[in-house]
Design a protein around this motif. Structure first.
Motif, mmCIF file in Angstrom:
data_model
loop_
_atom_site.group_PDB
_atom_site.id
_atom_site.type_symbol
_atom_site.label_atom_id
_atom_site.label_comp_id
_atom_site.label_asym_id
_atom_site.label_seq_id
_atom_site.Cartn_x
_atom_site.Cartn_y
_atom_site.Cartn_z
ATOM 1 N N UNK A 119 40.173 32.246 36.015
ATOM 2 C CA UNK A 119 40.124 33.663 35.655
ATOM 3 C C UNK A 119 41.460 34.090 35.060
ATOM 4 N N UNK A 120 41.394 34.854 33.985
ATOM 5 C CA UNK A 120 42.598 35.357 33.332
ATOM 6 C C UNK A 120 42.742 36.847 33.609
ATOM 7 N N UNK A 121 43.587 37.191 34.567
ATOM 8 C CA UNK A 121 43.897 38.573 34.940
ATOM 9 C C UNK A 121 42.637 39.438 35.088
ATOM 10 N N UNK A 122 41.775 39.101 36.030
ATOM 11 C CA UNK A 122 40.512 39.843 36.175
ATOM 12 C C UNK A 122 40.677 41.273 36.665
ATOM 13 N N UNK A 123 41.852 41.634 37.207
ATOM 14 C CA UNK A 123 42.009 42.979 37.769
ATOM 15 C C UNK A 123 42.426 44.017 36.736
ATOM 16 N N UNK A 124 42.684 43.595 35.491
ATOM 17 C CA UNK A 124 43.141 44.549 34.475
ATOM 18 C C UNK A 124 42.093 45.643 34.281
ATOM 19 N N UNK A 125 42.543 46.886 34.328
ATOM 20 C CA UNK A 125 41.658 48.019 34.099
ATOM 21 C C UNK A 125 40.870 48.455 35.318
ATOM 22 N N UNK A 126 41.078 47.798 36.457
ATOM 23 C CA UNK A 126 40.310 48.145 37.653
ATOM 24 C C UNK A 126 41.053 49.155 38.517
ATOM 25 N N UNK A 127 40.308 50.077 39.075
ATOM 26 C CA UNK A 127 40.827 51.002 40.072
ATOM 27 C C UNK A 127 41.117 50.215 41.355
ATOM 28 N N UNK A 128 42.115 50.638 42.162
ATOM 29 C CA UNK A 128 42.402 49.901 43.406
ATOM 30 C C UNK A 128 41.179 49.666 44.281
ATOM 31 N N UNK A 129 40.247 50.621 44.293
ATOM 32 C CA UNK A 129 39.028 50.410 45.081
ATOM 33 C C UNK A 129 38.247 49.215 44.564
ATOM 34 N N UNK A 130 38.192 49.092 43.230
ATOM 35 C CA UNK A 130 37.416 48.014 42.636
ATOM 36 C C UNK A 130 38.136 46.671 42.724
ATOM 37 N N UNK A 131 39.483 46.694 42.864
ATOM 38 C CA UNK A 131 40.218 45.440 43.035
ATOM 39 C C UNK A 131 39.789 44.761 44.332
ATOM 40 N N UNK A 132 39.576 45.539 45.378
ATOM 41 C CA UNK A 132 39.127 44.958 46.651
ATOM 42 C C UNK A 132 37.732 44.350 46.498
ATOM 43 N N UNK A 133 36.884 44.994 45.713
ATOM 44 C CA UNK A 133 35.560 44.421 45.457
ATOM 45 C C UNK A 133 35.684 43.129 44.663
ATOM 46 N N UNK A 134 36.606 43.117 43.704
ATOM 47 C CA UNK A 134 36.859 41.904 42.934
ATOM 48 C C UNK A 134 37.285 40.771 43.857
ATOM 49 N N UNK A 135 38.178 41.080 44.785
ATOM 50 C CA UNK A 135 38.643 40.060 45.726
ATOM 51 C C UNK A 135 37.489 39.470 46.528
#
Length: 508
Positions: A305-321
């Motif tokens: 994955x290449x920087x998948x958190x770009x553009x994500x709100x902190x709430x959505x970063x936890x979902x990404x994790x």
């Protein structure tokens, strides 16, 4: 399984490799932020295979029954609207931009790319025998205009590059549609610009923009047509699927719900399945790709994955994790290039590169667990332990500039009011309307604003940071002044000769 069912139809068939054994070799899948692309026929539903599952569901349980799964596809003649052929829009050639009525064919009246006089496409029309090539288009009869623009395909004799052959003649609008709209090829950036310049678009009057024919729209399940479900916002679609309780349909419904839930968990709950993939941002495209692989039954893969958190709100970063961990727990290896501290924290193993950027980098500064990283003396470790200072004395506004009230897309009658002389941050979860409010509304109403976004710099192979920022102008002028030479001498994009002409050889 790494491709959609539609894409798999076009993959080559390879014979078995002539080896006895392949071991310890993981299949690497790179999930980057390149846009999914596609054309008007590619949607979020087709890209994630959710549409394929919906077609299967409707073909088995909807009433009235109209056929197999392909009968519920807007990309199949059995299911598409016959008028717009499943696109939902009537796209026609903009003859005002594509044709110069004050010119003749010999004078270059066809303004479309590739139709300059003497070209192959131009000869198809000029040597068809249908037209007086010196006649202005404004003087064409209705029959001649119809023949030029809307004629159906037919054979004509041509001579091109001293070769006689039969070519297909078709009206310019017919050719334009075939090459740019009725195609399975991915629409390029150049193609999109061409479409915008030379076409006009309106909702299909036959299907009302729904893509499907009337039989499909009348076939329903629990009161919903397949079009109804694909146009529901994903979080609403998930609620509707809860009402599909027929035990016979449960396996299919559960598969659909799983994929829809994954899209919502990754922060895409604001979308619907009819969203065309060319309109997805790079970050949205990456998250869609991730969901596709979460639904795959393959294991033992290497995901990058290449920087998948770009553009994500902190709430959505936890979902990404959570999704990254789920990919790992399925028996896969996951490699992530990332800056976000919250993503770094979940790593089982962390590699910190440095010590600086560019020529000052290129070395591994730390390798190990997260706790060990915190105690190391790297720039990353120092940043992780640093607290951002709050702005305790915000600037006083010198006035305000605002947009008009807008309900564009998902905005709810809102306006943006920005204090002058201050730093304003617009935040919110993904899909809440930030970009719509700022880019599509505020910036368009205030063209004096300097818009700095993440779109690629539109330049060419001769451009570099020095030329783009105009630093090279000062450098060239300095060299010109020091050497008593024109500034163009020090440019590889010269307006003057880059090399001084040689003195003629002496006759002595």
């Amino acid at each position: 399984e790494t491709y959609s069912s539609f894409t798999r139809l076009f993959l080559p068939r390879y014979k078995r490799p002539e080896v006895d054994e392949i071991s310890n070799l993981s299949t690497a899948i790179v999930i980057d932020q390149h846009r999914l692309g596609g054309n008007a026929r590619s949607t979020l539903g087709t890209a994630t295979d959710i549409n394929a599952l919906l077609r299967l569901l409707f073909s088995r349980f909807a009433a009235p029954h109209i056929g197999y799964g392909n009968a519920y596809s807007f990309n199949d003649p059995a299911g598409m609207c016959p008028d717009c052929e499943g696109i939902g829009r009537i796209i026609t050639l903009n003859t005002e931009n594509a044709l110069g009525r004050e010119k003749s064919l010999n004078e270059g009246a066809i303004l479309l790319p590739g139709f300059n006089p003497g070209s192959y496409y131009w000869k198809t029309y000029a040597e068809s025998g249908f037209f007086d090539n010196d006649k202005k288009l404004r003087d064409y009869s209705p029959e001649e205009w119809q023949l030029l623009v809307n004629a159906k395909p037919q054979k004509v004799a041509l001579n091109y590059q001293d070769t006689d052959f039969n070519a297909t003649y078709e009206g310019l609008a017919v050719r334009f549609m075939r090459q740019n709209v009725k195609t399975e090829k991915e629409t390029s950036k150049l193609g999109a610009k061409r479409m915008a310049l030379f076409s006009t678009t309106a909702a299909c009057p036959d299907c009302g923009g729904k893509r499907y024919n009337q039989k499909v729209l009348e076939s329903r399940l629990n009161g919903y047509s397949i079009h109804d479900l694909t146009t529901l916002q994903l979080d609403n679609l998930l609620q509707v699927l809860e009402g599909f309780t027929d035990p016979r349909s449960r396996p299919i419904v559960d598969s659909i719900r799983e994929r829809v839930s994954n899209l919502i968990d990754i922060g895409l709950g604001y979308m619907d399945l009819s969203r065309e993939t060319p309109t997805l941002s790079g970050g949205e495209s990456q998250r869609v790709k991730m969901v596709k692989h979460l639904s795959s039954s393959l294991t033992g893969l290497l995901y990058i994955f290449d920087e998948p958190s770009i553009g994500l709100h902190p709430r959505d970063v936890h979902r990404l994790n959570e999704l990254l961990v789920r990919l790992r727990d399925k028996g896969n290896t996951v490699l992530v290039v990332e800056h976000d501290p919250d993503v770094i924290k979940i790593g089982d193993h962390i590699v910190d590169m440095g010590p600086k950027a560019g020529s000052g980098g290129g070395r591994i500064m730390y390798s190990g667990g997260y706790e060990g990283l915190l105690t190391s003396d790297t720039l990353t470790a120092r940043h992780l332990g640093k607290k951002t200072r709050l702005n305790l004395s915000p600037r006083t506004a010198k006035g305000f500039i605002q947009s008009g009230v807008s309900s564009l897309h998902n905005l709810k009658n809102v306006r943006l009011r920005v204090p002058l002389g201050a730093l304003t941050v617009v935040t919110g979860v993904a899909g809440s309307g930030k970009s719509t409010l700022v880019h599509r509304v505020f910036a368009r109403e205030h063209p004096e604003a300097v818009l700095i976004d993440q779109s690629p710099v539109q330049a060419n192979s001769r451009s570099n940071p020095a030329t783009f920022t105009d630093i090279m102008t000062s450098i060239r002028n300095a060299f010109a002044e020091a050497n008593g030479a024109p500034a163009g001498l020090f440019s590889y994009n010269p307006t003057e000769p880059a090399r001084p002409a040689r003195e003629p050889a002496s006759s002595n």
